[in-house]
Design a protein around this motif. Structure first.
Motif, PDB file in Angstrom:
ATOM      1  N   LYS A  28      -1.874  -1.755  -1.053  1.00  0.00           N
ATOM      2  CA  LYS A  28      -1.292  -1.381  -2.344  1.00  0.00           C
ATOM      3  C   LYS A  28      -2.379  -1.220  -3.405  1.00  0.00           C
ATOM      4  O   LYS A  28      -2.326  -0.302  -4.227  1.00  0.00           O
ATOM      5  CB  LYS A  28      -0.273  -2.425  -2.794  1.00  0.00           C
ATOM      6  N   LEU A  29      -3.364  -2.126  -3.403  1.00  0.00           N
ATOM      7  CA  LEU A  29      -4.452  -2.034  -4.378  1.00  0.00           C
ATOM      8  C   LEU A  29      -5.275  -0.773  -4.168  1.00  0.00           C
ATOM      9  O   LEU A  29      -5.644  -0.096  -5.126  1.00  0.00           O
ATOM     10  CB  LEU A  29      -5.370  -3.262  -4.273  1.00  0.00           C
ATOM     11  N   LEU A  30      -5.603  -0.460  -2.911  1.00  0.00           N
ATOM     12  CA  LEU A  30      -6.411   0.720  -2.626  1.00  0.00           C
ATOM     13  C   LEU A  30      -5.675   2.007  -2.986  1.00  0.00           C
ATOM     14  O   LEU A  30      -6.304   3.007  -3.348  1.00  0.00           O
ATOM     15  CB  LEU A  30      -6.821   0.734  -1.145  1.00  0.00           C
ATOM     16  N   ALA A  31      -4.350   2.005  -2.902  1.00  0.00           N
ATOM     17  CA  ALA A  31      -3.559   3.195  -3.232  1.00  0.00           C
ATOM     18  C   ALA A  31      -3.202   3.260  -4.713  1.00  0.00           C
ATOM     19  O   ALA A  31      -2.695   4.288  -5.181  1.00  0.00           O
ATOM     20  CB  ALA A  31      -2.279   3.201  -2.397  1.00  0.00           C
ATOM     21  N   TYR A  32      -3.457   2.195  -5.473  1.00  0.00           N
ATOM     22  CA  TYR A  32      -3.058   2.132  -6.879  1.00  0.00           C
ATOM     23  C   TYR A  32      -3.925   3.076  -7.716  1.00  0.00           C
ATOM     24  O   TYR A  32      -5.156   3.050  -7.634  1.00  0.00           O
ATOM     25  CB  TYR A  32      -3.201   0.693  -7.389  1.00  0.00           C
ATOM     26  N   PRO A  33      -3.305   3.942  -8.544  1.00  0.00           N
ATOM     27  CA  PRO A  33      -4.085   4.896  -9.333  1.00  0.00           C
ATOM     28  C   PRO A  33      -4.656   4.256 -10.601  1.00  0.00           C
ATOM     29  O   PRO A  33      -4.030   4.269 -11.649  1.00  0.00           O
ATOM     30  CB  PRO A  33      -3.061   5.983  -9.669  1.00  0.00           C
ATOM     31  N   ASP A  34      -5.843   3.715 -10.507  1.00  0.00           N
ATOM     32  CA  ASP A  34      -6.489   3.079 -11.655  1.00  0.00           C
ATOM     33  C   ASP A  34      -7.968   3.426 -11.607  1.00  0.00           C
ATOM     34  O   ASP A  34      -8.591   3.336 -10.553  1.00  0.00           O
ATOM     35  CB  ASP A  34      -6.294   1.558 -11.601  1.00  0.00           C
ATOM     36  N   GLN A  35      -8.535   3.814 -12.738  1.00  0.00           N
ATOM     37  CA  GLN A  35      -9.925   4.234 -12.759  1.00  0.00           C
ATOM     38  C   GLN A  35     -10.901   3.082 -12.521  1.00  0.00           C
ATOM     39  O   GLN A  35     -12.070   3.314 -12.213  1.00  0.00           O
ATOM     40  CB  GLN A  35     -10.254   4.934 -14.074  1.00  0.00           C
ATOM     41  N   ARG A  36     -10.433   1.851 -12.636  1.00  0.00           N
ATOM     42  CA  ARG A  36     -11.320   0.707 -12.390  1.00  0.00           C
ATOM     43  C   ARG A  36     -11.517   0.430 -10.909  1.00  0.00           C
ATOM     44  O   ARG A  36     -12.369  -0.363 -10.536  1.00  0.00           O
ATOM     45  CB  ARG A  36     -10.761  -0.545 -13.079  1.00  0.00           C
ATOM     46  N   ILE A  37     -10.737   1.085 -10.044  1.00  0.00           N
ATOM     47  CA  ILE A  37     -10.867   0.917  -8.597  1.00  0.00           C
ATOM     48  C   ILE A  37     -11.623   2.119  -8.059  1.00  0.00           C
ATOM     49  O   ILE A  37     -11.162   3.253  -8.151  1.00  0.00           O
ATOM     50  CB  ILE A  37      -9.483   0.803  -7.923  1.00  0.00           C
ATOM     51  N   SER A  38     -12.808   1.863  -7.479  1.00  0.00           N
ATOM     52  CA  SER A  38     -13.637   2.954  -6.968  1.00  0.00           C
ATOM     53  C   SER A  38     -13.103   3.431  -5.621  1.00  0.00           C
ATOM     54  O   SER A  38     -12.250   2.798  -5.002  1.00  0.00           O
ATOM     55  CB  SER A  38     -15.087   2.491  -6.817  1.00  0.00           C
ATOM     56  N   GLY A  39     -13.639   4.541  -5.146  1.00  0.00           N
ATOM     57  CA  GLY A  39     -13.248   5.083  -3.858  1.00  0.00           C
ATOM     58  C   GLY A  39     -13.624   4.178  -2.708  1.00  0.00           C
ATOM     59  O   GLY A  39     -13.040   4.231  -1.628  1.00  0.00           O
TER      60      GLY A  39
END
Length: 143
Positions: A61-72
């Motif tokens: 869920k975190l990896l799929a969450y659309p947030d700019q603070r989460i890198s690729g």
């Protein structure tokens, strides 16, 4: 004395150990008076989702969450620099990480399909007719 890297706790069996969260002190941007170029009060918090001890469902869920603070690469980077001490910025960054993880892993309620009632449909059409008559009455008047 409080620990420098406190553990984030979400429930009795879901928590993030302090070792999985990396804090790097950096110099804050913007105005700051005499200490701006001497003291590193801002904090860069880095958290690797893939290497964490979170449950697999939460990681997905975190990896799929659309947030700019989460890198690729699956690394959460939070920069805290609004407060005037390193400890306060560290606590602020931890709180923001906590909120981000809670928001990303929140279970969405299933939507139940509903239909408007017959009376509400009639009321809607009646109000549209009334509005139409009001607007039609604004036209030119022929004598």
């Amino acid at each position: 004395m409080p620990s420098r890297n406190p553990m984030l706790k979400f429930s009795n069996n879901i928590q993030i150990p302090a070792e999985e969260i990396d804090f790097q002190p950096i110099r804050a941007q913007g105005s700051g008076g005499q200490n701006v170029n001497k003291v590193s009060t801002a904090i860069h918090l880095r958290f690797d989702i893939n290497a964490s001890s979170l449950p697999e469902m939460w990681k997905e869920k975190l990896l799929a969450y659309p947030d700019q603070r989460i890198s690729g690469d699956g690394i959460i980077v939070i920069k805290a620099q609004t407060l005037n001490s390193q400890e306060k910025n560290r606590a602020d960054a931890l709180e923001r990480l906590h909120q981000l993880i809670l928001e990303a892993t929140k279970v969405q309620k299933k939507r139940k399909a509903t239909r408007p009632t017959r009376s509400s449909q009639i009321k809607r059409v009646d109000s549209k007719k009334k509005r139409s008559q009001i607007k039609a009455g604004r036209g030119k008047v022929d004598y």
